[in-house]
Design a protein around this motif. Structure first.
Motif, mmCIF file in Angstrom:
data_model
loop_
_atom_site.group_PDB
_atom_site.id
_atom_site.type_symbol
_atom_site.label_atom_id
_atom_site.label_comp_id
_atom_site.label_asym_id
_atom_site.label_seq_id
_atom_site.Cartn_x
_atom_site.Cartn_y
_atom_site.Cartn_z
ATOM 1 N N THR A 59 0.830 -1.205 0.000
ATOM 2 C CA THR A 59 0.000 0.000 0.000
ATOM 3 C C THR A 59 0.863 1.254 0.000
ATOM 4 N N ASP A 69 8.198 2.715 7.260
ATOM 5 C CA ASP A 69 6.888 3.163 6.784
ATOM 6 C C ASP A 69 6.298 2.243 5.719
ATOM 7 N N GLU A 71 4.310 -0.511 4.067
ATOM 8 C CA GLU A 71 3.121 -1.268 4.473
ATOM 9 C C GLU A 71 2.932 -2.476 3.550
ATOM 10 N N THR A 73 1.082 -6.331 3.591
ATOM 11 C CA THR A 73 0.167 -7.224 4.308
ATOM 12 C C THR A 73 -0.026 -8.518 3.526
ATOM 13 N N LYS A 86 8.234 -9.612 3.617
ATOM 14 C CA LYS A 86 8.247 -8.145 3.567
ATOM 15 C C LYS A 86 9.665 -7.632 3.355
#
Length: 273
Positions: A59, A69, A71, A73, A86
């Motif tokens: 995102t 920072d 993001e 998921t 990630k």
């Protein structure tokens, strides 16, 4: 690039297998002799872990973002699985940022300070190129024919012409349209270009196309055909019904506002996909 992102967790392969969609904006320009990247991307991914597909999402990945920072998921997996992938995905995207600068930034560098063109200034320049034209029916019209080569697969060029998020990227958000299908209207560059799609088939787009300052009864027809060409894609465009006095300026603006921005977006997209 992203489908190469993979790692090993507890003896199991954990990797990105497919980029399902990319939305957002990408641009590369020069300011005061320095290359500047501006992008804000959201991506939907399919990953694989323990021999099953897992959906993931990035995102608002931004050009000036750091890892804290970032993001990322994933659905239906433990936090340690998400965190492991990630990190790998982040490292891949950092390489993407470097590649964007290396591949596309050098071609933008010129001597002397430069100021990047904003969407508003691009609209202004386009409008000003026709500022001396008067709205009256032209005494003669002509035809523009273009052959443009893109060093990208045909399906990627096709998406740049038919996928609304991609169109928004290469027009820098100055487009207004909800879909690309027969009968669908479109508006580009703040309304300076308007028209309607009349035919759509694989590798073929036909449309009615006009400039804002043209007389209301004057509408040109545009046909765009794509074909595979060597290591890339060949685009052939034919535009019929352009006022003869404007043939040169309209042809120049196809390059400035269509082909070159599309090539920039294609280069960035190919690095992600």
């Amino acid at each position: 690039m992203l489908p190469t992102a993979k790692t090993i967790l507890d003896g199991q392969a954990l990797k990105v297998t497919k980029v399902n969609s990319v939305t957002g904006e990408v641009s590369v320009n020069v300011r005061k002799g320095r290359i500047r990247q501006i992008f804000d991307l959201t991506m939907e991914l399919t990953c694989m872990y323990e021999k099953r597909d897992v959906e993931a999402r990035i995102t608002d990945f931004m050009s000036d973002m750091d890892y804290d920072d970032f993001e990322f998921t994933m659905t239906g997996v433990a936090a340690k699985v998400r965190d492991a992938l990630k990190k790998t995905v982040w490292e891949t995207l950092v390489e993407f940022r470097k590649e964007v600068e290396q591949v596309h930034g050098k071609s933008l560098l010129v001597e002397g300070p430069q100021t990047p063109a904003s969407a508003d200034s691009e609209k202004s320049k386009f409008n000003n190129s026709f500022v001396d034209k008067k709205e009256k029916s032209p005494s003669a019209v002509g035809t523009i024919e273009e052959r443009v080569e893109f060093s990208a697969p045909m399906e990627q060029v096709w998406l740049c012409l038919t996928d609304v998020p991609r169109i928004m990227a290469w027009t820098r958000g100055t487009a207004s349209l909800s879909s690309v299908e027969p009968g669908a209207p479109f508006s580009l560059l703040g309304g300076n270009i308007t028209g309607r799609v009349t035919e759509l088939a694989t590798g073929l787009i036909k449309m009615d196309w006009r400039l804002r300052h043209w007389p209301s009864e004057l509408v040109s027809t545009v046909e765009i055909k794509l074909s595979n060409g060597g290591s890339g894609t060949v685009l052939k465009m034919k535009q019929v019904g352009v006022p003869s006095a404007e043939l040169d300026s309209v042809k120049e603006n196809w390059h400035r506002y269509y082909w070159e921005p599309i090539k920039t977006v294609l280069g960035c997209a190919s690095a992600v996909f």
